[in-house]
Scaffold this motif. Sequence first.
Motif, mmCIF file in Angstrom:
data_model
loop_
_atom_site.group_PDB
_atom_site.id
_atom_site.type_symbol
_atom_site.label_atom_id
_atom_site.label_comp_id
_atom_site.label_asym_id
_atom_site.label_seq_id
_atom_site.Cartn_x
_atom_site.Cartn_y
_atom_site.Cartn_z
ATOM 1 N N GLY A 117 0.406 -1.039 7.624
ATOM 2 C CA GLY A 117 0.676 -0.039 6.274
ATOM 3 C C GLY A 117 -0.304 1.332 6.443
ATOM 4 O O GLY A 117 -1.016 1.106 7.429
ATOM 5 N N PRO A 118 -0.374 2.049 5.673
ATOM 6 C CA PRO A 118 -1.274 3.042 5.857
ATOM 7 C C PRO A 118 -2.580 2.803 6.072
ATOM 8 O O PRO A 118 -3.449 3.412 6.746
ATOM 9 N N GLY B 84 -3.765 -0.059 7.837
ATOM 10 C CA GLY B 84 -4.086 -0.662 8.974
ATOM 11 C C GLY B 84 -3.772 0.585 9.951
ATOM 12 O O GLY B 84 -4.400 0.305 11.076
ATOM 13 N N GLN C 36 4.493 -0.534 2.809
ATOM 14 C CA GLN C 36 5.365 -0.768 1.677
ATOM 15 C C GLN C 36 5.991 0.905 1.260
ATOM 16 O O GLN C 36 7.180 1.135 1.589
ATOM 17 N N ILE C 37 4.849 1.872 1.216
ATOM 18 C CA ILE C 37 5.194 2.996 0.661
ATOM 19 C C ILE C 37 6.130 3.840 2.011
ATOM 20 O O ILE C 37 7.007 4.503 1.819
ATOM 21 N N LEU D 152 3.966 -12.638 12.025
ATOM 22 C CA LEU D 152 3.341 -12.924 10.701
ATOM 23 C C LEU D 152 1.933 -13.621 11.018
ATOM 24 O O LEU D 152 2.125 -14.589 11.792
ATOM 25 N N ALA E 268 -5.731 -5.847 6.109
ATOM 26 C CA ALA E 268 -4.987 -4.562 5.314
ATOM 27 C C ALA E 268 -3.626 -5.068 4.895
ATOM 28 O O ALA E 268 -2.547 -4.508 5.412
ATOM 29 N N ALA F 185 0.178 -5.128 -1.077
ATOM 30 C CA ALA F 185 0.230 -5.739 -2.348
ATOM 31 C C ALA F 185 1.654 -6.073 -2.689
ATOM 32 O O ALA F 185 2.328 -6.132 -1.790
ATOM 33 N N GLY G 195 9.771 -4.013 -6.811
ATOM 34 C CA GLY G 195 9.512 -3.559 -5.526
ATOM 35 C C GLY G 195 10.481 -4.042 -4.496
ATOM 36 O O GLY G 195 11.105 -3.430 -3.813
ATOM 37 N N GLN H 279 14.037 7.146 -8.127
ATOM 38 C CA GLN H 279 14.893 6.991 -6.808
ATOM 39 C C GLN H 279 16.071 6.473 -6.799
ATOM 40 O O GLN H 279 17.002 6.735 -6.059
ATOM 41 N N LEU I 247 1.028 -4.128 -9.842
ATOM 42 C CA LEU I 247 1.263 -4.806 -8.354
ATOM 43 C C LEU I 247 -0.146 -5.637 -8.630
ATOM 44 O O LEU I 247 -0.940 -5.741 -9.242
ATOM 45 N N LEU J 297 -5.250 -14.302 2.612
ATOM 46 C CA LEU J 297 -5.711 -14.254 4.115
ATOM 47 C C LEU J 297 -7.573 -14.277 4.076
ATOM 48 O O LEU J 297 -8.288 -14.787 4.603
ATOM 49 N N ASP K 274 -4.517 -1.700 -0.354
ATOM 50 C CA ASP K 274 -4.194 -2.578 -1.554
ATOM 51 C C ASP K 274 -4.364 -3.898 -1.664
ATOM 52 O O ASP K 274 -4.452 -4.629 -2.567
ATOM 53 N N GLY K 275 -4.477 -4.722 -0.435
ATOM 54 C CA GLY K 275 -4.750 -6.043 -0.454
ATOM 55 C C GLY K 275 -6.100 -6.505 -0.716
ATOM 56 O O GLY K 275 -6.417 -7.676 -1.082
ATOM 57 N N ALA L 215 -1.751 4.552 -2.070
ATOM 58 C CA ALA L 215 -1.541 4.879 -0.437
ATOM 59 C C ALA L 215 -2.632 5.935 0.110
ATOM 60 O O ALA L 215 -2.806 5.621 1.105
ATOM 61 N N VAL M 77 0.481 -18.994 4.433
ATOM 62 C CA VAL M 77 0.692 -18.108 3.339
ATOM 63 C C VAL M 77 1.865 -17.540 2.770
ATOM 64 O O VAL M 77 2.038 -17.137 1.882
HETATM 65 C C1 LIG Z 1 7.381 -3.209 -2.782
HETATM 66 C C2 LIG Z 1 6.452 -1.987 -2.928
HETATM 67 C C3 LIG Z 1 6.996 -0.813 -3.089
HETATM 68 C C4 LIG Z 1 5.805 0.344 -3.141
HETATM 69 N N1 LIG Z 1 6.323 1.585 -3.093
HETATM 70 C C5 LIG Z 1 5.433 2.480 -3.243
HETATM 71 C C6 LIG Z 1 5.892 3.917 -3.178
HETATM 72 O O1 LIG Z 1 7.094 4.168 -2.856
HETATM 73 N N2 LIG Z 1 5.015 4.858 -3.701
HETATM 74 C C7 LIG Z 1 3.660 4.632 -3.759
HETATM 75 O O2 LIG Z 1 3.063 5.644 -3.987
HETATM 76 N N3 LIG Z 1 3.236 3.377 -3.726
HETATM 77 C C8 LIG Z 1 4.052 2.326 -3.309
HETATM 78 N N4 LIG Z 1 3.641 1.078 -3.502
HETATM 79 C C9 LIG Z 1 2.381 0.874 -3.526
HETATM 80 C C10 LIG Z 1 1.763 1.054 -1.855
HETATM 81 O O3 LIG Z 1 2.327 -0.248 -1.393
HETATM 82 C C11 LIG Z 1 0.625 1.184 -1.563
HETATM 83 O O4 LIG Z 1 -0.446 1.958 -2.307
HETATM 84 C C12 LIG Z 1 0.178 1.577 -0.063
HETATM 85 O O5 LIG Z 1 1.326 1.164 0.590
HETATM 86 C C13 LIG Z 1 -0.877 0.627 0.266
HETATM 87 O O6 LIG Z 1 -0.987 0.624 1.684
HETATM 88 P P1 LIG Z 1 -1.677 -0.769 2.539
HETATM 89 O O7 LIG Z 1 -1.788 -0.208 3.843
HETATM 90 O O8 LIG Z 1 -2.927 -1.196 1.641
HETATM 91 O O9 LIG Z 1 -0.535 -1.804 2.205
HETATM 92 P P2 LIG Z 1 0.986 -1.782 2.624
HETATM 93 O O10 LIG Z 1 1.640 -0.569 2.621
HETATM 94 O O11 LIG Z 1 1.511 -2.852 1.604
HETATM 95 O O12 LIG Z 1 0.983 -2.572 3.976
HETATM 96 C C14 LIG Z 1 0.593 -3.891 4.381
HETATM 97 C C15 LIG Z 1 1.186 -4.469 5.482
HETATM 98 O O13 LIG Z 1 0.823 -5.795 5.760
HETATM 99 C C16 LIG Z 1 1.859 -6.331 6.287
HETATM 100 N N5 LIG Z 1 1.408 -7.858 6.067
HETATM 101 C C17 LIG Z 1 1.023 -8.413 4.869
HETATM 102 N N6 LIG Z 1 0.897 -9.810 4.986
HETATM 103 C C18 LIG Z 1 0.924 -10.038 6.311
HETATM 104 C C19 LIG Z 1 0.841 -11.053 7.046
HETATM 105 N N7 LIG Z 1 0.398 -12.268 6.358
HETATM 106 N N8 LIG Z 1 1.046 -11.020 8.535
HETATM 107 C C20 LIG Z 1 1.322 -10.119 8.928
HETATM 108 N N9 LIG Z 1 1.570 -8.729 8.604
HETATM 109 C C21 LIG Z 1 1.361 -8.991 7.056
HETATM 110 C C22 LIG Z 1 3.002 -6.029 5.609
HETATM 111 O O14 LIG Z 1 4.069 -6.346 6.385
HETATM 112 C C23 LIG Z 1 2.754 -4.343 5.357
HETATM 113 O O15 LIG Z 1 3.670 -3.742 6.305
HETATM 114 C C24 LIG Z 1 4.489 0.016 -3.429
HETATM 115 C C25 LIG Z 1 3.967 -1.414 -3.332
HETATM 116 C C26 LIG Z 1 5.049 -2.486 -3.235
HETATM 117 C C27 LIG Z 1 4.325 -3.752 -3.231
#
Ligand SMILES: Cc1cc2nc3c(=O)[nH]c(=O)nc-3n(C[C@H](O)[C@H](O)[C@H](O)COP(=O)(O)OP(=O)(O)OC[C@H]3O[C@@H](n4cnc5c(N)ncnc54)[C@H](O)[C@@H]3O)c2cc1C
Length: 478
Positions: free
Chosen positions: A11-12, A14, A40-41, A85, A115, A118, A137, A169, A269, A275, A312-313, A319, A453
Motif C-alpha cells: 500500500g502507500p 510499503g 486499499q486506497i 500472503l 505495513a 486496516a 470497505g 462514490q 477502521l 503480524l 494504518d497497520g 493514506a 492470520v
Molecule cells: C477497504 C478500505 C478502503 C479504503 N478506502 C479508502 C479511500 O478510498 N480513501 C482513503 O483516503 N482511505 C481509504 N481507506 C483507508 C486507507 O486504507 C489508508 O489510509 C491507506 O491505504 C493506508 O495505507 P497503508 O499502506 O497503511 O495500508 P493499505 O493501503 O491497506 O495496504 C496494506 C497492504 O498490505 C497487504 N497485506 C495486509 N496483510 C497482509 C499479509 N498478511 N500478507 C501479505 N500482504 C498483506 C494488503 O494486501 C495491502 O495491499 C480504506 C481502508 C479500507 C480498509
Amino acid sequence: MSRPPVIIGAGPAGMRAAQTLAAYGLRPVLLDEAPRAGGQIYRQPPSGFTRRRTQLYGFEAGRARALHETFASLRGQLDYRPQTLVWNAQPGLLDLMETGTLAASSLSWDDLIVATGATDRVLPFPGWTTPGVFTLGGAQVALKFQGCAIGERVALAGSGPLLYLVAYQYAKAGARVMAVLDSGSMGDRLAALPAMLNQPAVLAKGMYYLAWLRLHGVAVHTRARVLRAEGGARVEALVWRREDMNDAQASPGPEQRIECDAVGFGHALRPETQLADLLGCRFGFDPVQRAQLPLRDPAGRSSVAGVYLAGDGAGIMGADAAELAGERAALALLQDRGMAVDRARIHTLEARLRRIGAFRQGLERAFPFPRRWAETAPDALLVCRCENISAGELRGAVRDCGAGELNRLKALTRVGMGRCQGRMCGVAAGEILAAAAQVPLSQVGRLRGQAPVKPIPIGMHCRQMPHAAPAAAPGEDA
Ligand SMILES: Cc1cc2nc3c(=O)[nH]c(=O)nc-3n(C[C@H](O)[C@H](O)[C@H](O)COP(=O)(O)OP(=O)(O)OC[C@H]3O[C@@H](n4cnc5c(N)ncnc54)[C@H](O)[C@@H]3O)c2cc1C
C-alpha cells in the motif's frame, strides 16, 4: 552481510518504504497478498478493466497515478512478490503462501517493515449477516476492484469518513443511495473543527462529499441508530431510529424503514496488527482509537529490534500519513544498518506526521465511537458469525464464569476462534466484555494474534507445522 530488508504490504506505506530503500541502493523484498500494488486506497483493478483513474480514485486520481507510476519505474530495483500472503511471522522467519498456486514457502529476514493496513471496524446489528449486507470497505472494494455495486438501492450506515466517501462514490457510479445513516451528529463535527483546520484540503474534501450528497437529494440522517436489517434470501429493508449513542438521557425517535437491496456499514477502521503481535511487538492501549496498538517510536521502530511499523497497520492515520511513515520507517532501518541518511528529510517527515496526528485526533472527535453500542446491543445479536456466538452468550460468560479478559472469553465461548480469527468480531467482543464486566476497555486486553492470520488451505498448513508457536506475552493466558 545482511539479507535484503523485507516489507509486508504494497500500500502507500510499503510502496514508499520500498522506494526509499531502493534509493539508498538496497533491493528490498516486497510481499503483498493482492495481485497488484496500491493497497486499499489506491487499489488497482484487474489489468483488463477500463474504468478511468478519475472514476476509480476521484480527488485522489493524481496521487494514485504518481504512486503507481513511481512503483512501475522501480520494478527492476525491487524483489516484488504479489499474490503472496504472509500467514505467519516469527523472529527471523515468515511463512508465505502464493495465493494463485497455494504453494507454501518460508522467508528469512533480518529487518522487516510491517505495513499491513486496516480493515473495517465492525459493530454488528440484528440481521447483519443477511445476504446483501456488506462492510463499507467491502462495498468500496466491489466498486474499485470488481467494477460493480453491491446493489441497486443501497443504504449506508455507521460512522467515519469512509461512510461519506463510499456514499459519494456509489452515487457517482450510478447506484441509488437510499440514505446515509450516521451515528454521530453535526454538533460532533463542529466541536472537532478547530483540530481539523490544520489539514484544510482534507477537511474541504469531506465537506464537499456531504454537500454533493445533499445537493443530489441523498438523505443524510445523523444520530441514526440501525435497529435491524430485514429480509430473507436478500436484505429488503434497513430499520433505524434517531437515537443518541453517547447520551442515555436523550429519548429515541420512532422507527423508520428504508427499502433497499443492499447495505454497507462500518464504524471507521481497525488496524491489522496480527503480524506485529506474532513478531512479539509490545502493545499499548490507545484511548482515541479505542484499540490496543503496537508501540512504536516516531520513526516507526517497534519494541522488537529489526521490526518497523508503518501506515494504518500500526494505528489509523490515513493514506498521506502512510506514505510519510513508510518513508520514515525505511530511513530508520537504514540508520540502524549504520548508513548515513538525509536528516533534514527526517525532520520534515516527522513534523508532517505530527501535524496529521493532530488532525486525526480531531477526526476521531468528529466521528465519535457510539459508546452506548455495547450496553444496548440485544442479547440475541450475533457477534461472532464464524462460531455463532451471541452478545448474550458473551455476557453469560462474564456473569457466570467471571471472564474479564478477551482471551479468557475466547477460551470459554470460542469467540474469535473461527476463520476470521477475531478480525471481524474482536472489536465488538471487547466492547461487550468491558460493558458487561463494567471495566474500562483498556483492561480487557486484546485477542492474541494466532497463525494463520488469514484462512489458508489445511494441507499447506500441515506442511508448515514444525515451526514453533509464538510464546505468550508475560501476564497473558497461554
Ligand atoms: C477497504 C478500505 C478502503 C479504503 N478506502 C479508502 C479511500 O478510498 N480513501 C482513503 O483516503 N482511505 C481509504 N481507506 C483507508 C486507507 O486504507 C489508508 O489510509 C491507506 O491505504 C493506508 O495505507 P497503508 O499502506 O497503511 O495500508 P493499505 O493501503 O491497506 O495496504 C496494506 C497492504 O498490505 C497487504 N497485506 C495486509 N496483510 C497482509 C499479509 N498478511 N500478507 C501479505 N500482504 C498483506 C494488503 O494486501 C495491502 O495491499 C480504506 C481502508 C479500507 C480498509
